[in-house]
Design a protein around this motif. Structure first.
Motif, short mmCIF file in Angstrom:
data_model
loop_
_atom_site.label_atom_id
_atom_site.label_comp_id
_atom_site.label_asym_id
_atom_site.label_seq_id
_atom_site.Cartn_x
_atom_site.Cartn_y
_atom_site.Cartn_z
N ILE A 112 8.92 -28.08 -9.52
CA ILE A 112 7.68 -28.03 -8.76
C ILE A 112 6.54 -27.73 -9.72
O ILE A 112 6.56 -26.73 -10.44
N SER A 113 5.53 -28.61 -9.72
CA SER A 113 4.40 -28.41 -10.61
C SER A 113 3.50 -27.29 -10.09
O SER A 113 3.11 -26.40 -10.84
N SER A 114 3.18 -27.35 -8.81
CA SER A 114 2.38 -26.31 -8.16
C SER A 114 2.71 -26.30 -6.68
O SER A 114 3.04 -27.35 -6.10
N CYS A 115 2.63 -25.12 -6.08
CA CYS A 115 2.90 -25.03 -4.65
C CYS A 115 2.16 -23.82 -4.10
O CYS A 115 1.65 -22.98 -4.84
N LEU A 116 2.09 -23.75 -2.79
CA LEU A 116 1.53 -22.61 -2.08
C LEU A 116 2.65 -21.84 -1.42
O LEU A 116 3.53 -22.43 -0.76
N LEU A 117 2.63 -20.54 -1.57
CA LEU A 117 3.63 -19.66 -0.98
C LEU A 117 2.87 -18.68 -0.08
O LEU A 117 2.16 -17.80 -0.57
N LEU A 118 2.98 -18.87 1.23
CA LEU A 118 2.13 -18.17 2.18
C LEU A 118 2.94 -17.16 2.98
O LEU A 118 3.93 -17.51 3.62
N GLU A 119 2.49 -15.91 2.96
CA GLU A 119 3.19 -14.84 3.66
C GLU A 119 2.39 -14.37 4.87
O GLU A 119 1.29 -13.85 4.74
N VAL A 186 3.81 -17.05 -11.12
CA VAL A 186 3.63 -16.69 -9.71
C VAL A 186 2.36 -15.84 -9.65
O VAL A 186 2.32 -14.73 -10.17
N VAL A 187 1.32 -16.40 -9.04
CA VAL A 187 -0.02 -15.80 -9.12
C VAL A 187 -0.43 -15.24 -7.77
O VAL A 187 -0.43 -15.95 -6.76
N ALA A 188 -0.79 -13.96 -7.76
CA ALA A 188 -1.27 -13.28 -6.55
C ALA A 188 -2.73 -12.91 -6.73
O ALA A 188 -3.15 -12.48 -7.80
N PRO A 205 3.16 -24.91 -14.40
CA PRO A 205 3.54 -24.77 -12.99
C PRO A 205 3.08 -23.43 -12.42
O PRO A 205 3.22 -22.39 -13.07
N VAL A 206 2.55 -23.47 -11.20
CA VAL A 206 2.05 -22.26 -10.55
C VAL A 206 2.50 -22.23 -9.09
O VAL A 206 2.36 -23.22 -8.37
N ALA A 207 3.03 -21.08 -8.68
CA ALA A 207 3.23 -20.80 -7.25
C ALA A 207 2.15 -19.82 -6.84
O ALA A 207 2.10 -18.70 -7.36
N TRP A 208 1.27 -20.23 -5.95
CA TRP A 208 0.15 -19.40 -5.51
C TRP A 208 0.58 -18.56 -4.32
O TRP A 208 0.99 -19.10 -3.29
N LEU A 209 0.45 -17.26 -4.44
CA LEU A 209 0.78 -16.34 -3.36
C LEU A 209 -0.46 -15.96 -2.56
O LEU A 209 -1.43 -15.46 -3.13
N PHE A 210 -0.42 -16.19 -1.26
CA PHE A 210 -1.50 -15.74 -0.38
C PHE A 210 -0.89 -15.05 0.83
O PHE A 210 0.11 -15.51 1.38
N GLY A 211 -1.51 -13.94 1.25
CA GLY A 211 -0.93 -13.13 2.31
C GLY A 211 -1.74 -13.08 3.58
O GLY A 211 -2.74 -13.80 3.75
N ASN A 212 -1.31 -12.22 4.46
CA ASN A 212 -1.90 -12.05 5.78
C ASN A 212 -3.40 -11.75 5.70
O ASN A 212 -3.86 -11.05 4.80
#
Length: 260
Positions: A112-119, A186-188, A205-212
């Motif tokens: 995965i080159s980049s994705c969004l990881l949403l919590e 993994v970037v928050a 590659p970056v997994a972007w972390l975004f929360g509530n």
């Protein structure tokens, strides 16, 4: 084409339940698209609707009638205007809608080159805007935690403006497990982080972390981050809307990769 005028028709009752109830949408594995734009976006993605429905007054317009008759669908319904108004979740019915099977994502790719990881994203408008931004930024995979809003609710779909059909959306994801297995950064986002987003190398590659929206990221998910950065805000605002923050991050990544 079947014409329905009675509010007691079982098919109409089922449509009203589907439009109004997230539980019903999850139970049936289907959802409703309202308006020509969304139905056309689904058609252009190669989808075949379970049912396409239109009001009698909409069908009196030749351009809507032509569209209605040519959209790939397993069945077609003409409803009395008042019935479509009862089904519609809009203030003013768009006149045409479709019931579709909720698309299942393809298997997650190994690379995965980049994705969004949403919590725990809760607001349908926020999620729809994030999905729309992901498509614009060329980020094809979005992973949602178990407690996030249902991605295929009509409100999220409307806010996404057709973005759903250009993405692989994975729901009910174990964010901790995914974050630990991701092979890149993994970037928050943290408002008080010492490092600026603009100083971080985002070319890999970056997994972007975004929360509530209110609580942000849980502590366990924060600990997954390999980088914690802030978006510089010289103004007096304490934080940014999560959808706005996601847009800034994804397009900063585009800027860096384009420059490289």
């Amino acid at each position: 084409m079947k014409s329905i005028r009675s509010r007691d028709n079982p098919q109409v009752k089922a449509l009203i339940r589907l439009a109004a109830s997230s539980r019903e949408r999850r139970r049936t594995g289907s959802t409703i698209l309202e308006g020509e734009h969304l139905v056309r976006a689904y058609q252009e993605s190669g989808g075949i609707a379970e049912v396409i429905l239109a009001s009698e007054s909409a069908l009196a317009r030749p351009e809507i009638r032509n569209f209605f008759e040519n959209v790939p669908a397993k069945s077609r319904l003409a409803l009395a205007d008042a019935l479509l108004e009862r089904v519609s979740q809009l203030v003013s019915s768009a006149g045409i809608a479709a019931v579709i099977r909720t698309p299942l994502p393809s298997p997650a790719p190994r690379s995965i080159s980049s994705c969004l990881l949403l919590e725990n994203i809760q607001d349908p408008g926020n999620l729809g805007s994030i999905l729309r931004t992901a498509v614009a930024a060329g980020v094809p995979q979005v992973f949602l935690s178990k407690s996030s809003v249902f991605a295929w609710s009509p409100k999220v779909i409307r806010a996404g403006m057709g973005a759903h059909f250009s993405l692989s959306i994975f729901e009910g994801v174990d964010v901790d497990e995914f974050g630990r297995s991701f092979g890149g950064a993994v970037v928050a986002m943290e408002p008080r982080a010492g490092a600026s987003l603009y100083d971080l190398d985002l070319k890999g590659p970056v997994a972007w972390l975004f929360g509530n929206e209110g609580a942000g990221l849980s502590e366990s998910v924060r600990q997954l981050a390999t980088h914690r950065v802030r978006i510089p805000m010289p103004g007096p605002a304490e934080s940014l809307n999560v959808a706005a923050a996601a847009a800034i991050c994804l397009f900063e990544q585009i800027r860096q990769r384009s420059a490289a």
